[in-house]
Design an enzyme around this catalytic site. Sequence first.
Site, PDB file in Angstrom:
ATOM      1  CG  ASP A 114      -2.246   0.539   1.066  1.00  0.00           C
ATOM      2  OD1 ASP A 114      -2.344   1.685   0.621  1.00  0.00           O
ATOM      3  OD2 ASP A 114      -3.213  -0.178   1.379  1.00  0.00           O
ATOM      4  CG  ASP A 216      -4.843   5.698   1.089  1.00  0.00           C
ATOM      5  OD1 ASP A 216      -5.650   4.775   1.283  1.00  0.00           O
ATOM      6  OD2 ASP A 216      -4.866   6.784   1.714  1.00  0.00           O
ATOM      7  CD  GLU A 279      -9.058   4.191  -1.369  1.00  0.00           C
ATOM      8  OE1 GLU A 279      -9.958   3.871  -0.592  1.00  0.00           O
ATOM      9  OE2 GLU A 279      -8.190   5.023  -1.074  1.00  0.00           O
ATOM     10  CG  HIS A 340      -9.132  -1.504   4.559  1.00  0.00           C
ATOM     11  ND1 HIS A 340      -8.851  -1.524   3.202  1.00  0.00           N
ATOM     12  CD2 HIS A 340      -8.742  -0.288   4.986  1.00  0.00           C
ATOM     13  CE1 HIS A 340      -8.323  -0.375   2.845  1.00  0.00           C
ATOM     14  NE2 HIS A 340      -8.237   0.393   3.912  1.00  0.00           N
ATOM     15  CG  ASP A 341     -11.586   1.835   3.604  1.00  0.00           C
ATOM     16  OD1 ASP A 341     -11.122   1.866   4.762  1.00  0.00           O
ATOM     17  OD2 ASP A 341     -10.929   2.174   2.598  1.00  0.00           O
TER      18      ASP A 341
HETATM   19  C1  GLC Z   1      -8.251   5.085   2.159  1.00  0.00           C
HETATM   20  C2  GLC Z   1      -8.046   3.872   3.023  1.00  0.00           C
HETATM   21  C3  GLC Z   1      -8.730   4.107   4.336  1.00  0.00           C
HETATM   22  C4  GLC Z   1      -8.069   5.301   4.989  1.00  0.00           C
HETATM   23  C5  GLC Z   1      -8.098   6.515   4.090  1.00  0.00           C
HETATM   24  C6  GLC Z   1      -7.159   7.575   4.545  1.00  0.00           C
HETATM   25  O1  GLC Z   1      -9.567   5.273   1.806  1.00  0.00           O
HETATM   26  O2  GLC Z   1      -8.506   2.725   2.371  1.00  0.00           O
HETATM   27  O3  GLC Z   1      -8.683   2.993   5.162  1.00  0.00           O
HETATM   28  O4  GLC Z   1      -8.703   5.589   6.203  1.00  0.00           O
HETATM   29  O5  GLC Z   1      -7.718   6.211   2.774  1.00  0.00           O
HETATM   30  O6  GLC Z   1      -5.836   7.184   4.316  1.00  0.00           O
END
Ligand code: GLC
Length: 544
Positions: A114, A216, A279, A340-341
């Site tokens: 990541d 991210d 992402e 995970h979100d």
């Molecule tokens: C992304 C991650 C999430 C995190 C956010 C801030 O969306 O997947 O878990 O809290 O970014 O880094």
Amino acid sequence: MPSSEGDDERMTSDSTKDHLWWQSGVVYQIYPRSFQDTTGDGVGDLEGIRSRLDHLEWLGVDAVWISPVYPSPMADFGYDVADYTGIDPLFGTLEDLDRLVEEAHDRGLKVIMDLVPNHSSSEHPWFKESRSSRDSPKRDWYIWEDPGPDGEPPNNWLSVFGGPAWEWDEKTEQYYYHAFLVEQPDLNWRNPEVQEAMLDVIRFWLDRGVDGFRVDVMWHMIKDDQLRDNPPNPDYSDDQTPYNKLLPVYSTDQPEVHDIVAMMRDVVDEYDERLLIGEIYLPIGKLVAYYGEDGSGAHLPFNFQLVELPWDSGEIYAAVTEYEAALPPGGWPNWVLGNHDKSRIASRVGPAQARVSAVLLLTLRGTPTLYFGDEIGMPDGDVPEDQIQDPQALNLDDPSFSRDPQRTPMRWDDSEHAGFTTGEPWLPVGGDAGVTVEAQRDDPDSMLALHRRLLDLRRREPALQIGDYAPAGIEGDAFAFIREHEGRRFLTALNLGDAPVTLEPDRPVRGTVQVGTDRPREGDEVRGKIDLAADEGIVILLEE
Ligand code: GLC
């Protein structure tokens, strides 16, 4: 991955050789805190992942993406990075990472890290330096702004995790911008020094043999240079987080972000066959722009439609068509069911439909990403309110926004704490009967066995890895599509409802069921119409 010779179909076929590993392969996301603990501190670690490579190899995935393991104060559980080129002692050491990469490679598995370039931790030395004075050489590494005339923040931008996105710094009397927590200041990606520093981070890991990155919040990386106010969101409703009161049209998805992504891609392309995933939570039309002009962007801008859309045949069938049509030339598709979100698929659609979803995910055209635990149908865990850890829920003071349930530990066996830890797990381990790897491993009717059969079929059949996609009809809650490569054709038929449906594809079907949610159906011949039981999904090898 397929090579030139061997004794099974996959090995003898060289028709996938023009495709890269990440096009024909399957990605498995590991949330490292929750996969396997080896130290007894109740938090998973890199050695834990290494000790479970057997499971991943046996399951039949091709790559693991590991959520952040960098040194971090853990305000956002690792998405607040205090050192981009280290490993947090909680997870192990750099040597552990090297060993994991090496062993994974020995088994033919790729390792994707990541990367969190949009923001660092407020404990990162860069930010400490930046906030030390207005004259700091790193002042411009972050986004600092003067207050408005009455001392108010520079604009109306909101933090995703609640409250304004601007934090006042007493000492230097300016605000800094944080799209997420106060402890996650956004880096200023318009600054060439920031760009160079982060590109060096990318090189650091690629030099170590890492196979790519999941970047991210890629669409957040550049903000409007005039910092214009975001407009109100006319569709805001109370069940959304307050962040959604505004449309983030000036704080996200700015045109210049594509130059930044292209820089990252250039570095990744300095190496062989490495992968850049982004992402990005945007509607399809805007999402596909992240493939970049002439493929200069991310290899895989994550496609979250299966996470976001209602579980409805019409919506999903149309979305696949829309997505296929929107892809730019050479743009490789991808599909995600959970992460995970987001609430887990087994909880969103129930255990029976979760099986159908696995057939969908693993037979659609494009690279699938599987979230750990979904292969055994883990539901969201129960986390009592007084044990909530997720800063999103704590900040918003609303348990319904907690992401903890989808982050509870992997359930390996029936021992105390499900074989995840010998200590006290950082989040409670759920107790759902039968939802463990051990219980499902030798049960041919289990969710785990279904995943293995699907992954095995996919791995043997170029049509499922790289074949074309064509819609094949929709009837009520059921729909079908065909994957084809070099004359070999598979038809997937899925019933997203809880009543039987008969599908009558445009052309009568002749074929044999290869994999099905209801295993006894495998091997059955299908002639003409396709009868689907409630909650049934099948993959048929078509004749001719
Ligand atoms: C992304 C991650 C999430 C995190 C956010 C801030 O969306 O997947 O878990 O809290 O970014 O880094």
